[in-house]
Design a protein around this motif. Structure first.
Motif, PDB file in Angstrom:
ATOM      1  N   ALA A  92       1.020  -1.192   0.014  1.00 43.46           N
ATOM      2  CA  ALA A  92       0.177   0.147   0.013  1.00 43.46           C
ATOM      3  C   ALA A  92       0.967   1.264  -0.134  1.00 43.46           C
ATOM      4  CB  ALA A  92      -0.815   0.173   1.241  1.00 43.46           C
ATOM      5  N   ILE A  93       0.133   2.360  -0.222  1.00 44.74           N
ATOM      6  CA  ILE A  93       0.899   3.587  -0.286  1.00 44.74           C
ATOM      7  C   ILE A  93      -0.071   4.523   0.533  1.00 44.74           C
ATOM      8  CG2 ILE A  93       2.169   3.642  -2.253  1.00 44.74           C
ATOM      9  CD1 ILE A  93       0.048   5.229  -3.899  1.00 44.74           C
ATOM     10  N   HIS A  94       0.506   5.532   1.218  1.00 45.26           N
ATOM     11  CA  HIS A  94      -0.043   6.250   2.079  1.00 45.26           C
ATOM     12  C   HIS A  94       0.298   7.852   1.862  1.00 45.26           C
ATOM     13  CE1 HIS A  94      -1.937   8.291   5.644  1.00 45.26           C
ATOM     14  NE2 HIS A  94      -1.623   7.380   6.413  1.00 45.26           N
ATOM     15  N   VAL A 113      -3.069   1.177  -6.160  1.00 47.68           N
ATOM     16  CA  VAL A 113      -2.414   0.283  -5.255  1.00 47.68           C
ATOM     17  C   VAL A 113      -3.027  -0.371  -4.127  1.00 47.68           C
ATOM     18  CG1 VAL A 113      -0.113   0.062  -3.855  1.00 47.68           C
ATOM     19  CG2 VAL A 113      -0.270   1.712  -5.698  1.00 47.68           C
ATOM     20  N   ASN A 114      -3.737   0.385  -3.432  1.00 46.60           N
ATOM     21  CA  ASN A 114      -4.426   0.021  -2.192  1.00 46.60           C
ATOM     22  C   ASN A 114      -5.680  -0.927  -2.505  1.00 46.60           C
ATOM     23  OD1 ASN A 114      -2.357   1.723  -1.480  1.00 46.60           O
ATOM     24  ND2 ASN A 114      -3.617   2.897   0.134  1.00 46.60           N
ATOM     25  N   VAL A 115      -6.300  -0.563  -3.681  1.00 46.40           N
ATOM     26  CA  VAL A 115      -7.731  -1.209  -3.768  1.00 46.40           C
ATOM     27  C   VAL A 115      -7.432  -2.236  -5.016  1.00 46.40           C
ATOM     28  CG1 VAL A 115     -10.216  -1.316  -3.939  1.00 46.40           C
ATOM     29  CG2 VAL A 115      -8.737   0.505  -2.681  1.00 46.40           C
ATOM     30  N   GLY A 116      -6.789  -1.480  -6.188  1.00 41.99           N
ATOM     31  CA  GLY A 116      -6.753  -2.559  -7.394  1.00 41.99           C
ATOM     32  C   GLY A 116      -5.816  -3.531  -7.366  1.00 41.99           C
ATOM     33  N   GLY A 117      -4.702  -3.352  -6.441  1.00 41.92           N
ATOM     34  CA  GLY A 117      -3.853  -4.381  -6.117  1.00 41.92           C
ATOM     35  C   GLY A 117      -4.502  -5.456  -5.684  1.00 41.92           C
ATOM     36  N   ILE A 118      -5.442  -5.389  -4.722  1.00 41.63           N
ATOM     37  CA  ILE A 118      -6.090  -6.578  -4.023  1.00 41.63           C
ATOM     38  C   ILE A 118      -6.926  -7.359  -5.150  1.00 41.63           C
ATOM     39  CG2 ILE A 118      -7.899  -7.055  -2.473  1.00 41.63           C
ATOM     40  CD1 ILE A 118      -6.722  -4.737  -0.801  1.00 41.63           C
ATOM     41  N   ALA A 119      -7.424  -6.321  -5.766  1.00 45.55           N
ATOM     42  CA  ALA A 119      -8.369  -7.123  -6.923  1.00 45.55           C
ATOM     43  C   ALA A 119      -7.644  -7.985  -7.851  1.00 45.55           C
ATOM     44  CB  ALA A 119      -9.258  -5.794  -7.602  1.00 45.55           C
ATOM     45  N   LEU A 120      -6.437  -7.500  -8.324  1.00 47.99           N
ATOM     46  CA  LEU A 120      -5.633  -8.038  -9.331  1.00 47.99           C
ATOM     47  C   LEU A 120      -5.024  -9.500  -8.722  1.00 47.99           C
ATOM     48  CD1 LEU A 120      -3.413  -5.332 -11.297  1.00 47.99           C
ATOM     49  CD2 LEU A 120      -5.456  -6.808 -12.124  1.00 47.99           C
ATOM     50  N   THR A 121      -4.531  -9.371  -7.339  1.00 45.63           N
ATOM     51  CA  THR A 121      -3.956 -10.610  -6.876  1.00 45.63           C
ATOM     52  C   THR A 121      -5.244 -11.621  -6.824  1.00 45.63           C
ATOM     53  OG1 THR A 121      -4.311 -10.011  -4.786  1.00 45.63           O
ATOM     54  CG2 THR A 121      -1.981  -9.559  -5.496  1.00 45.63           C
ATOM     55  N   ALA A 122      -6.312 -11.131  -6.496  1.00 44.21           N
ATOM     56  CA  ALA A 122      -7.380 -12.036  -6.315  1.00 44.21           C
ATOM     57  C   ALA A 122      -7.844 -12.749  -7.805  1.00 44.21           C
ATOM     58  CB  ALA A 122      -8.753 -11.368  -5.920  1.00 44.21           C
ATOM     59  N   ARG A 123      -7.942 -11.796  -8.605  1.00 45.35           N
ATOM     60  CA  ARG A 123      -8.182 -11.971  -9.992  1.00 45.35           C
ATOM     61  C   ARG A 123      -7.498 -13.417 -10.733  1.00 45.35           C
ATOM     62  NH1 ARG A 123     -10.349 -10.923 -15.063  1.00 45.35           N
ATOM     63  NH2 ARG A 123      -9.181 -10.229 -16.864  1.00 45.35           N
ATOM     64  N   GLN A 150      -7.439  13.809  10.166  1.00 46.45           N
ATOM     65  CA  GLN A 150      -7.531  14.890   9.114  1.00 46.45           C
ATOM     66  C   GLN A 150      -6.243  14.759   8.296  1.00 46.45           C
ATOM     67  OE1 GLN A 150      -7.614  18.479  11.320  1.00 46.45           O
ATOM     68  NE2 GLN A 150      -9.999  18.656  11.415  1.00 46.45           N
ATOM     69  N   GLY A 151      -6.382  14.967   6.940  1.00 46.49           N
ATOM     70  CA  GLY A 151      -5.410  15.299   5.963  1.00 46.49           C
ATOM     71  C   GLY A 151      -5.201  13.842   5.630  1.00 46.49           C
ATOM     72  N   VAL A 152      -6.124  13.005   5.397  1.00 44.44           N
ATOM     73  CA  VAL A 152      -5.535  11.622   4.591  1.00 44.44           C
ATOM     74  C   VAL A 152      -6.837  11.074   3.809  1.00 44.44           C
ATOM     75  CG1 VAL A 152      -3.996  10.751   6.727  1.00 44.44           C
ATOM     76  CG2 VAL A 152      -6.564  10.017   6.863  1.00 44.44           C
ATOM     77  N   ALA A 153      -7.187  11.979   2.984  1.00 42.28           N
ATOM     78  CA  ALA A 153      -8.644  11.762   2.492  1.00 42.28           C
ATOM     79  C   ALA A 153      -8.400  10.615   1.275  1.00 42.28           C
ATOM     80  CB  ALA A 153      -8.810  13.021   1.443  1.00 42.28           C
ATOM     81  N   ALA A 154      -7.421  10.556   0.583  1.00 39.76           N
ATOM     82  CA  ALA A 154      -7.218   9.604  -0.420  1.00 39.76           C
ATOM     83  C   ALA A 154      -7.199   8.031   0.329  1.00 39.76           C
ATOM     84  CB  ALA A 154      -6.131   9.735  -1.304  1.00 39.76           C
ATOM     85  N   TYR A 155      -6.125   8.195   1.155  1.00 34.01           N
ATOM     86  CA  TYR A 155      -5.919   6.782   1.819  1.00 34.01           C
ATOM     87  C   TYR A 155      -7.049   6.564   2.707  1.00 34.01           C
ATOM     88  CZ  TYR A 155      -3.269   3.750   5.062  1.00 34.01           C
ATOM     89  OH  TYR A 155      -3.039   2.624   6.184  1.00 34.01           O
ATOM     90  N   ALA A 156      -7.722   7.147   3.194  1.00 25.95           N
ATOM     91  CA  ALA A 156      -9.117   6.849   4.162  1.00 25.95           C
ATOM     92  C   ALA A 156      -9.992   6.159   3.096  1.00 25.95           C
ATOM     93  CB  ALA A 156      -9.731   8.116   4.860  1.00 25.95           C
ATOM     94  N   THR A 190       6.121   0.561  11.694  1.00 28.26           N
ATOM     95  CA  THR A 190       6.629   0.225  10.133  1.00 28.26           C
ATOM     96  C   THR A 190       7.373   1.410   9.509  1.00 28.26           C
ATOM     97  OG1 THR A 190       4.906   0.532   8.728  1.00 28.26           O
ATOM     98  CG2 THR A 190       4.861  -1.471  10.023  1.00 28.26           C
ATOM     99  N   PRO A 191       7.881   1.203   8.282  1.00 32.93           N
ATOM    100  CA  PRO A 191       8.353   2.388   7.496  1.00 32.93           C
ATOM    101  C   PRO A 191       6.945   3.394   7.045  1.00 32.93           C
ATOM    102  CG  PRO A 191       9.272   0.609   6.752  1.00 32.93           C
ATOM    103  CD  PRO A 191       8.207   0.023   7.887  1.00 32.93           C
ATOM    104  N   MET A 192       5.818   2.787   6.873  1.00 34.74           N
ATOM    105  CA  MET A 192       4.886   3.660   6.795  1.00 34.74           C
ATOM    106  C   MET A 192       4.605   4.589   7.905  1.00 34.74           C
ATOM    107  SD  MET A 192       0.946   2.565   5.348  1.00 34.74           S
ATOM    108  CE  MET A 192       1.331   2.289   3.756  1.00 34.74           C
ATOM    109  N   LEU A 193       4.620   4.063   9.141  1.00 40.43           N
ATOM    110  CA  LEU A 193       4.328   4.855  10.187  1.00 40.43           C
ATOM    111  C   LEU A 193       5.403   5.921  10.362  1.00 40.43           C
ATOM    112  CD1 LEU A 193       2.168   5.255  12.606  1.00 40.43           C
ATOM    113  CD2 LEU A 193       3.703   3.897  13.879  1.00 40.43           C
TER     114      LEU A 193
END
Ligand SMILES: NC(=O)c1ccc[n+]([C@@H]2O[C@H](COP(=O)([O-])OP(=O)(O)OC[C@H]3O[C@@H](n4cnc5c(N)ncnc54)[C@H](O)[C@@H]3O)[C@@H](O)[C@H]2O)c1
Length: 262
Positions: A92-94, A113-123, A150-156, A190-193
């Motif tokens: 994922a990306i943040h 990345v965060n949603v489409g990637g899940i669909a592709l591994t599943a597909r 606040q300030g995480v619109a796309a990620y949320a 993690t590195p994301m945090l």
């Protein structure tokens, strides 16, 4: 069943080779699974491969938004270890920003990345899971899909979509005995945090001090560790959760139990 061989004979595809993905890959491999772990970042894969010396764990450079790369990774996992039983989606990306300050390309990449990637591994993975008589998919969502800062619109938005996609996949593939669940962590080391810490406190931030502050917002008084999330992922990936599907599990030190008023 001994924990050592809970996943003996099983094969897992894990996306995300750092942080939680790395911990999950190691947890499954140490319990006997063959694991192929994908990341767009070759350095993350290299570090995990080193940590996994002696285990049946291989890494591969893959962009989860590139369908041909995902398809090849699924095939490589099956080729290396003889099939596929488990998919853990932790790549994922943040991005940060209000919706006003998130450009269209950033928003689209986050969803890809965060949603489409899940669909592709599943597909590409589901036909192989079905061929084994069933399997388990565990998607990394977030507390930010339930309630956000606040300030995480796309990620949320992407994490709310992970919850919805998890339910949809669970319903569609229940008859194949493929269970699909999501995990919603609070703050995890993690590195994301670390990126969050630097975003909110500046590049020179004292990471441990910021992590203590993030931790203080969680009723348990600390941030989580990737290995703690990997434990829940392993539960959802294996036979101990055989009647669990379409569910989301918070793993947030109590964060979402409160309403933030003291
Ligand atoms: N760390 C936290 O506090 C926290 C909290 C809630 C949810 N999560 C979720 O947990 C999951 C794992 O996060 P993490 O904290 O381990 O983050 P991380 O940044 O350490 O790991 C994510 C990995 O995904 C990889 N990645 C990014 N884009 C990719 C792409 N297109 N293709 C392949 N790999 C790609 C990155 O290179 C990185 O190694 C994510 O879904 C994240 O949103 C994390």
């Amino acid at each position: 069943m001994r924990a050592m061989d809970e996943f003996a004979g099983k094969v897992a595809l894990v996306t995300g080779a750092s942080g939680i993905g790395a911990a999950a890959a190691l947890r499954l491999a140490r319990a006997g699974a063959g694991v192929l772990c994908c990341d767009i970042d070759a350095a993350a894969g290299g570090a995990l491969a080193q940590a996994a010396a002696g285990l049946r764990l291989v890494t591969r450079q893959v962009d989860v938004t590139a369908e041909a790369e995902v398809q090849a990774a699924v095939a490589a996992a099956a080729q290396a270890f003889g099939g596929l039983d488990i998919i853990v989606n932790a790549a994922a990306i943040h991005p940060f920003g209000t919706v006003e300050h998130t450009d269209a390309a950033t928003f689209a990449r986050c969803m890809a990345v965060n949603v489409g990637g899940i669909a592709l591994t599943a597909r590409h993975g589901i036909p192989l899971l079905r061929a084994r008589g069933g399997g388990a998919i565990v998607n990394l969502a977030s507390v930010q899909g339930h309630a956000c800062q606040q300030g995480v619109a796309a990620y949320a938005a992407s994490k709310g979509a992970v919850h919805a996609l998890t339910r949809a996949m669970a319903l569609d593939h229940a008859r194949d005995n493929i269970r699909v669940n999501s995990v919603s962590p609070g703050s995890v080391r993690t590195p994301m945090l670390a990126l969050s810490a630097r975003t909110f406190d500046g590049a020179g931030a004292d990471l441990e001090a910021v992590f203590r502050r993030f931790g203080a917002a969680h009723p348990l008084g600390r941030i989580g560790e990737p290995e703690e999330v990997a434990e829940l992922i392993a539960f959802l990936a294996g036979p101990r959760s055989a009647f669990v599907t379409g569910a989301d599990y918070l793993i947030d030190g109590g964060l979402n139990a409160g309403i933030g008023v003291r």
